[in-house]
Design a protein around this motif. Structure first.
Motif, PDB file in Angstrom:
ATOM      1  N   GLN A   1       0.843  -1.192   0.000  1.00  0.00           N
ATOM      2  CA  GLN A   1       0.000   0.000   0.000  1.00  0.00           C
ATOM      3  C   GLN A   1       0.879   1.244   0.000  1.00  0.00           C
ATOM      4  O   GLN A   1       1.883   1.284   0.705  1.00  0.00           O
ATOM      5  N   VAL A   2       0.492   2.221  -0.783  1.00  0.00           N
ATOM      6  CA  VAL A   2       1.227   3.479  -0.872  1.00  0.00           C
ATOM      7  C   VAL A   2       0.260   4.618  -0.581  1.00  0.00           C
ATOM      8  O   VAL A   2      -0.843   4.659  -1.112  1.00  0.00           O
ATOM      9  N   GLN A   3       0.686   5.530   0.258  1.00  0.00           N
ATOM     10  CA  GLN A   3      -0.112   6.716   0.545  1.00  0.00           C
ATOM     11  C   GLN A   3       0.604   7.938  -0.020  1.00  0.00           C
ATOM     12  O   GLN A   3       1.825   8.064   0.103  1.00  0.00           O
ATOM     13  N   LEU A   4      -0.162   8.833  -0.612  1.00  0.00           N
ATOM     14  CA  LEU A   4       0.390  10.015  -1.270  1.00  0.00           C
ATOM     15  C   LEU A   4      -0.326  11.266  -0.773  1.00  0.00           C
ATOM     16  O   LEU A   4      -1.564  11.295  -0.732  1.00  0.00           O
ATOM     17  N   VAL A   5       0.444  12.282  -0.440  1.00  0.00           N
ATOM     18  CA  VAL A   5      -0.136  13.541   0.019  1.00  0.00           C
ATOM     19  C   VAL A   5       0.517  14.685  -0.742  1.00  0.00           C
ATOM     20  O   VAL A   5       1.738  14.877  -0.660  1.00  0.00           O
ATOM     21  N   GLU A   6      -0.312  15.429  -1.484  1.00  0.00           N
ATOM     22  CA  GLU A   6       0.190  16.567  -2.252  1.00  0.00           C
ATOM     23  C   GLU A   6       0.069  17.856  -1.456  1.00  0.00           C
ATOM     24  O   GLU A   6      -0.782  17.988  -0.575  1.00  0.00           O
ATOM     25  N   SER A   7       0.893  18.827  -1.825  1.00  0.00           N
ATOM     26  CA  SER A   7       0.803  20.166  -1.251  1.00  0.00           C
ATOM     27  C   SER A   7       1.451  21.148  -2.210  1.00  0.00           C
ATOM     28  O   SER A   7       2.149  20.751  -3.144  1.00  0.00           O
ATOM     29  N   GLY A   8       1.208  22.432  -1.947  1.00  0.00           N
ATOM     30  CA  GLY A   8       1.873  23.470  -2.718  1.00  0.00           C
ATOM     31  C   GLY A   8       1.001  24.226  -3.693  1.00  0.00           C
ATOM     32  O   GLY A   8       1.423  25.238  -4.251  1.00  0.00           O
ATOM     33  N   GLY A   9      -0.207  23.755  -3.924  1.00  0.00           N
ATOM     34  CA  GLY A   9      -1.072  24.467  -4.841  1.00  0.00           C
ATOM     35  C   GLY A   9      -1.597  25.760  -4.249  1.00  0.00           C
ATOM     36  O   GLY A   9      -1.872  25.834  -3.051  1.00  0.00           O
ATOM     37  N   GLU A  10      -1.722  26.776  -5.090  1.00  0.00           N
ATOM     38  CA  GLU A  10      -2.245  28.057  -4.641  1.00  0.00           C
ATOM     39  C   GLU A  10      -2.584  28.923  -5.845  1.00  0.00           C
ATOM     40  O   GLU A  10      -2.433  28.496  -6.985  1.00  0.00           O
ATOM     41  N   LEU A  11      -3.032  30.127  -5.583  1.00  0.00           N
ATOM     42  CA  LEU A  11      -3.320  31.105  -6.626  1.00  0.00           C
ATOM     43  C   LEU A  11      -2.028  31.844  -6.980  1.00  0.00           C
ATOM     44  O   LEU A  11      -1.320  32.329  -6.099  1.00  0.00           O
ATOM     45  N   VAL A  12      -1.738  31.924  -8.282  1.00  0.00           N
ATOM     46  CA  VAL A  12      -0.538  32.601  -8.757  1.00  0.00           C
ATOM     47  C   VAL A  12      -0.870  33.368 -10.028  1.00  0.00           C
ATOM     48  O   VAL A  12      -1.782  32.981 -10.777  1.00  0.00           O
ATOM     49  N   GLN A  13      -0.144  34.432 -10.287  1.00  0.00           N
ATOM     50  CA  GLN A  13      -0.363  35.204 -11.496  1.00  0.00           C
ATOM     51  C   GLN A  13       0.317  34.544 -12.693  1.00  0.00           C
ATOM     52  O   GLN A  13       1.332  33.844 -12.535  1.00  0.00           O
ATOM     53  N   ALA A  14      -0.216  34.805 -13.851  1.00  0.00           N
ATOM     54  CA  ALA A  14       0.380  34.288 -15.080  1.00  0.00           C
ATOM     55  C   ALA A  14       1.839  34.725 -15.176  1.00  0.00           C
ATOM     56  O   ALA A  14       2.178  35.871 -14.862  1.00  0.00           O
ATOM     57  N   GLY A  15       2.678  33.786 -15.613  1.00  0.00           N
ATOM     58  CA  GLY A  15       4.102  34.055 -15.674  1.00  0.00           C
ATOM     59  C   GLY A  15       4.861  33.659 -14.426  1.00  0.00           C
ATOM     60  O   GLY A  15       6.098  33.621 -14.431  1.00  0.00           O
ATOM     61  N   GLY A  16       4.126  33.358 -13.376  1.00  0.00           N
ATOM     62  CA  GLY A  16       4.742  32.993 -12.108  1.00  0.00           C
ATOM     63  C   GLY A  16       5.128  31.535 -12.032  1.00  0.00           C
ATOM     64  O   GLY A  16       4.993  30.778 -13.009  1.00  0.00           O
ATOM     65  N   SER A  17       5.607  31.148 -10.867  1.00  0.00           N
ATOM     66  CA  SER A  17       6.085  29.782 -10.647  1.00  0.00           C
ATOM     67  C   SER A  17       5.485  29.205  -9.368  1.00  0.00           C
ATOM     68  O   SER A  17       5.130  29.945  -8.443  1.00  0.00           O
ATOM     69  N   LEU A  18       5.380  27.888  -9.333  1.00  0.00           N
ATOM     70  CA  LEU A  18       4.962  27.153  -8.152  1.00  0.00           C
ATOM     71  C   LEU A  18       5.737  25.849  -8.099  1.00  0.00           C
ATOM     72  O   LEU A  18       6.132  25.321  -9.147  1.00  0.00           O
ATOM     73  N   ARG A  19       5.921  25.331  -6.888  1.00  0.00           N
ATOM     74  CA  ARG A  19       6.473  23.999  -6.743  1.00  0.00           C
ATOM     75  C   ARG A  19       5.498  23.150  -5.939  1.00  0.00           C
ATOM     76  O   ARG A  19       5.184  23.468  -4.789  1.00  0.00           O
ATOM     77  N   LEU A  20       5.023  22.094  -6.567  1.00  0.00           N
ATOM     78  CA  LEU A  20       4.157  21.142  -5.888  1.00  0.00           C
ATOM     79  C   LEU A  20       5.006  20.023  -5.285  1.00  0.00           C
ATOM     80  O   LEU A  20       6.035  19.640  -5.850  1.00  0.00           O
ATOM     81  N   SER A  21       4.534  19.526  -4.157  1.00  0.00           N
ATOM     82  CA  SER A  21       5.220  18.424  -3.488  1.00  0.00           C
ATOM     83  C   SER A  21       4.256  17.263  -3.309  1.00  0.00           C
ATOM     84  O   SER A  21       3.057  17.463  -3.109  1.00  0.00           O
ATOM     85  N   CYS A  22       4.797  16.064  -3.343  1.00  0.00           N
ATOM     86  CA  CYS A  22       4.016  14.853  -3.097  1.00  0.00           C
ATOM     87  C   CYS A  22       4.862  13.952  -2.208  1.00  0.00           C
ATOM     88  O   CYS A  22       5.910  13.468  -2.628  1.00  0.00           O
ATOM     89  N   THR A  23       4.403  13.757  -0.994  1.00  0.00           N
ATOM     90  CA  THR A  23       5.132  12.916  -0.054  1.00  0.00           C
ATOM     91  C   THR A  23       4.508  11.528  -0.040  1.00  0.00           C
ATOM     92  O   THR A  23       3.295  11.393   0.126  1.00  0.00           O
ATOM     93  N   ALA A  24       5.357  10.522  -0.232  1.00  0.00           N
ATOM     94  CA  ALA A  24       4.897   9.140  -0.326  1.00  0.00           C
ATOM     95  C   ALA A  24       5.260   8.373   0.934  1.00  0.00           C
ATOM     96  O   ALA A  24       6.296   8.630   1.563  1.00  0.00           O
ATOM     97  N   SER A  25       4.440   7.434   1.293  1.00  0.00           N
ATOM     98  CA  SER A  25       4.729   6.539   2.396  1.00  0.00           C
ATOM     99  C   SER A  25       4.213   5.156   2.055  1.00  0.00           C
ATOM    100  O   SER A  25       3.358   4.999   1.197  1.00  0.00           O
ATOM    101  N   GLY A  26       4.758   4.169   2.723  1.00  0.00           N
ATOM    102  CA  GLY A  26       4.402   2.789   2.424  1.00  0.00           C
ATOM    103  C   GLY A  26       5.658   1.959   2.324  1.00  0.00           C
ATOM    104  O   GLY A  26       6.757   2.471   2.136  1.00  0.00           O
ATOM    105  N   ARG A  27       5.481   0.696   2.400  1.00  0.00           N
ATOM    106  CA  ARG A  27       6.628  -0.194   2.514  1.00  0.00           C
ATOM    107  C   ARG A  27       7.474  -0.252   1.250  1.00  0.00           C
ATOM    108  O   ARG A  27       8.680  -0.420   1.324  1.00  0.00           O
ATOM    109  N   THR A  28       6.876  -0.144   0.083  1.00  0.00           N
ATOM    110  CA  THR A  28       7.634  -0.359  -1.150  1.00  0.00           C
ATOM    111  C   THR A  28       7.457   0.773  -2.136  1.00  0.00           C
ATOM    112  O   THR A  28       7.538   0.568  -3.340  1.00  0.00           O
ATOM    113  N   PHE A  29       7.237   1.991  -1.651  1.00  0.00           N
ATOM    114  CA  PHE A  29       6.947   3.076  -2.577  1.00  0.00           C
ATOM    115  C   PHE A  29       8.082   3.303  -3.558  1.00  0.00           C
ATOM    116  O   PHE A  29       7.876   3.768  -4.676  1.00  0.00           O
ATOM    117  N   SER A  30       9.315   2.989  -3.170  1.00  0.00           N
ATOM    118  CA  SER A  30      10.464   3.262  -4.035  1.00  0.00           C
ATOM    119  C   SER A  30      10.487   2.378  -5.270  1.00  0.00           C
ATOM    120  O   SER A  30      11.266   2.599  -6.186  1.00  0.00           O
TER     121      SER A  30
END
Length: 122
Positions: A1-30
């Motif tokens: 079983q693998v669990q995934l949690v995203e973060s980092g989304g938000e409101l940004v103006q055109a031309g801007g940048s964002l970095r999304l993150s996804c943290t994984a957990s579980g015995r064999t996620f790699s």
């Protein structure tokens, strides 16, 4: 079983940048390949990028190639999506997924996060 949690989304103006993150957990996620997908209102879920934990091989959807970068930080069990030069067309809920092949098909991914909203304004 693998669990995934995203973060980092938000409101940004055109031309801007964002970095999304996804943290994984579980015995064999790699052992999995990690992907980012997105879904805009009224549209189907579409592929954005994919990467192999061990190989580092990557795949990108044409419209984001050169603007988005997918990467991993193994020590933190985290996959990132760096998004630059954002446009309103990038507005969507972004989902992290874990699967068995580096693929642009949602059917190749068996585990999904809950999604994080990215909104790009003019």
């Amino acid at each position: 079983q693998v669990q995934l949690v995203e973060s980092g989304g938000e409101l940004v103006q055109a031309g801007g940048s964002l970095r999304l993150s996804c943290t994984a957990s579980g015995r064999t996620f790699s052992r999995y390949y990690m992907g980012w997908f997105r879904q805009a209102p009224g549209k189907e879920r579409e592929f954005v990028a994919s990467i192999g934990w061990n190989s580092g091989n990557t795949m990108y959807e044409d419209s984001v190639r050169g603007r988005f970068t997918i990467s991993t930080e193994y020590a933190k069990n985290t996959v990132y999506l760096q998004m630059n030069s954002l446009t309103p067309e990038d507005t969507a809920v972004y989902y992290c997924a874990a699967g068995w092949a580096i693929s642009n098909s949602p059917n190749s991914y068996g585990y999904w996060g809950q999604g994080t909203q990215v909104t790009v304004s003019l």
